[in-house]
Design a protein around this motif. Structure first.
Motif, short mmCIF file in Angstrom:
data_model
loop_
_atom_site.label_atom_id
_atom_site.label_comp_id
_atom_site.label_asym_id
_atom_site.label_seq_id
_atom_site.Cartn_x
_atom_site.Cartn_y
_atom_site.Cartn_z
N MET A 106 0.97 4.03 -2.89
CA MET A 106 0.64 5.41 -2.56
C MET A 106 1.73 6.36 -3.02
O MET A 106 1.46 7.46 -3.51
CB MET A 106 0.40 5.56 -1.05
CG MET A 106 -0.37 6.81 -0.66
SD MET A 106 -2.06 6.83 -1.31
CE MET A 106 -2.86 5.63 -0.25
N GLU A 107 3.00 5.93 -2.89
CA GLU A 107 4.11 6.73 -3.41
C GLU A 107 3.99 6.87 -4.92
O GLU A 107 4.24 7.95 -5.48
CB GLU A 107 5.44 6.08 -3.04
CG GLU A 107 5.81 6.25 -1.58
CD GLU A 107 7.16 5.61 -1.24
OE1 GLU A 107 7.72 4.92 -2.12
OE2 GLU A 107 7.64 5.81 -0.11
N LEU B 17 -3.02 12.51 -0.66
CA LEU B 17 -2.28 11.26 -0.80
C LEU B 17 -1.13 11.17 0.20
O LEU B 17 -0.83 10.10 0.73
CB LEU B 17 -1.75 11.12 -2.23
CG LEU B 17 -2.81 11.04 -3.33
CD1 LEU B 17 -2.15 11.02 -4.71
CD2 LEU B 17 -3.69 9.81 -3.16
N TYR C 20 -6.82 -1.78 -4.03
CA TYR C 20 -5.95 -1.25 -2.99
C TYR C 20 -6.57 -0.04 -2.29
O TYR C 20 -6.34 0.19 -1.10
CB TYR C 20 -4.57 -0.92 -3.56
CG TYR C 20 -3.67 -2.13 -3.55
CD1 TYR C 20 -2.87 -2.42 -2.45
CD2 TYR C 20 -3.67 -3.02 -4.60
CE1 TYR C 20 -2.08 -3.55 -2.42
CE2 TYR C 20 -2.89 -4.16 -4.58
CZ TYR C 20 -2.09 -4.42 -3.49
OH TYR C 20 -1.32 -5.56 -3.46
N ILE C 21 -7.37 0.72 -3.02
CA ILE C 21 -8.12 1.80 -2.37
C ILE C 21 -9.08 1.19 -1.34
O ILE C 21 -9.22 1.71 -0.23
CB ILE C 21 -8.89 2.65 -3.41
CG1 ILE C 21 -7.91 3.56 -4.16
CG2 ILE C 21 -9.97 3.50 -2.74
CD1 ILE C 21 -8.53 4.32 -5.33
N ALA D 273 -2.30 10.20 3.75
CA ALA D 273 -2.64 8.77 3.77
C ALA D 273 -1.36 7.93 3.81
O ALA D 273 -1.28 6.95 4.55
CB ALA D 273 -3.47 8.41 2.55
N LEU D 274 -0.37 8.34 3.02
CA LEU D 274 0.90 7.61 3.00
C LEU D 274 1.57 7.63 4.37
O LEU D 274 2.05 6.60 4.85
CB LEU D 274 1.84 8.22 1.95
CG LEU D 274 3.25 7.64 1.89
CD1 LEU D 274 3.24 6.15 1.61
CD2 LEU D 274 4.08 8.39 0.84
N LEU E 202 0.83 -1.20 0.00
CA LEU E 202 0.00 0.00 0.00
C LEU E 202 0.86 1.25 0.00
O LEU E 202 0.58 2.21 -0.72
CB LEU E 202 -0.92 0.01 1.23
CG LEU E 202 -2.18 -0.85 1.17
CD1 LEU E 202 -2.90 -0.80 2.50
CD2 LEU E 202 -3.10 -0.39 0.06
N CYS E 203 1.91 1.25 0.80
CA CYS E 203 2.82 2.41 0.86
C CYS E 203 3.49 2.63 -0.48
O CYS E 203 3.60 3.76 -0.95
CB CYS E 203 3.86 2.22 1.96
SG CYS E 203 3.20 2.27 3.64
N SER F 179 -6.90 0.19 1.64
CA SER F 179 -6.40 1.33 2.40
C SER F 179 -7.54 2.01 3.17
O SER F 179 -7.34 2.48 4.29
CB SER F 179 -5.72 2.35 1.47
OG SER F 179 -6.63 2.91 0.56
N ARG G 275 1.26 6.78 -6.67
CA ARG G 275 0.15 7.70 -6.94
C ARG G 275 0.56 9.15 -6.72
O ARG G 275 0.12 10.03 -7.47
CB ARG G 275 -1.05 7.34 -6.05
CG ARG G 275 -1.69 6.01 -6.39
CD ARG G 275 -2.92 5.76 -5.53
NE ARG G 275 -3.97 6.73 -5.84
CZ ARG G 275 -5.07 6.90 -5.11
NH1 ARG G 275 -5.26 6.17 -4.02
NH2 ARG G 275 -5.97 7.78 -5.46
N LEU G 276 1.40 9.41 -5.75
CA LEU G 276 1.89 10.78 -5.54
C LEU G 276 2.67 11.28 -6.75
O LEU G 276 2.51 12.42 -7.18
CB LEU G 276 2.77 10.83 -4.28
CG LEU G 276 2.07 11.07 -2.96
CD1 LEU G 276 3.00 10.72 -1.80
CD2 LEU G 276 1.62 12.53 -2.84
#
Length: 234
Positions: A94-95, A220, A175-176, A223-224, A90-91, A179, A97-98
């Motif tokens: 998320m990275e 984002l 994954y959303i 959340a990360l 997930l981390c 999370s 997605r950033l």
């Protein structure tokens, strides 16, 4: 709770790998499986969401939960064999997605149509309704969350970016979902996530690219950081 969920995920993964354990590759009903494993249905549901995100299971509406066998070149399949625990994955996502979604938000603010803004606001309304549920919208809100972010990508008017994001969409939605289960269990987060989405959409609506990028980065990024903290804690 995270430790229990992790142990249950590992147990289910072993069961899924046993040949002939589940006839027709279908798991028993949620009630039956929870009873046989001696766990609560809520905990089992979280574990199933995790395994669905990893590509092991597929939940089909009104049919049940099935074991999946994704093609070797499928993106979900490649994630399945990555040597990362789900929270670590997930981390990493998320990275990713950033890197991708922050500049996209800026482009969307410059190029969006009024109809797209209306569609984004409808997603916000649905997210807000979902957030009022007992689970804070963890189970129902994921579809509106992922749809909102897809609308923003399409509003950027870059077919290559849209195509790239569409290729990740199924995995991203899973994954959303995972999370949201983790983050919405934190006190105050259901309202926080809705407010962050609202700030993002309003920046896009007023055609403020810098504001949209900042809102997306904050959404984002927070959340990360929360996911990283939970991963370290567990």
């Amino acid at each position: 709770m995270e430790k229990k969920r992790g142990e249950l995920v590992q147990q289910l993964r072993k069961m899924i790998a046993e040949p002939g354990r589940f006839p027709d590759s279908k798991l028993p009903s949620e009630r039956e499986l929870a009873q046989s494993l001696g766990v609560s249905r809520n905990l089992l549901r979280e574990a199933v969401i995790t395994l669905e995100a990893l590509g092991y299971l597929e939940v089909r509406e009104r049919q049940g939960t099935f074991i999946t066998a994704p093609a070797a070149d499928d993106f979900v399949a490649s994630l399945r064999f990555a040597s990362l625990w789900p929270e670590e994955m997930l981390c990493q996502l998320m990275e990713m997605r950033l890197v991708i979604e922050v500049p996209i938000a800026g482009l969307a603010a410059l190029r969006r149509s009024d109809e797209e803004v209306k569609a984004m606001r409808r997603c916000i309304a649905d997210l807000e309704q979902a957030s009022l549920r007992p689970d804070g919208g963890a189970s129902e809100g994921a579809q509106w969350d992922s749809r909102l972010h897809m609308l923003i990508v399409n509003a950027a008017r870059n077919p290559l970016l849209s195509r790239l994001y569409e290729g990740l969409a199924a995995t991203m939605e899973r994954y959303i979902s995972m999370s949201r289960v983790i983050l919405l269990a934190i006190d105050g987060w259901p309202a926080k996530i809705v407010a962050e989405h609202e700030a993002l959409v309003e920046a896009i609506a007023r055609q403020d690219p810098q504001g949209a990028e900042e809102a997306q980065r904050h959404h984002l990024g927070s959340a990360l950081e929360a996911l990283k903290a939970l991963t370290k804690k567990n």
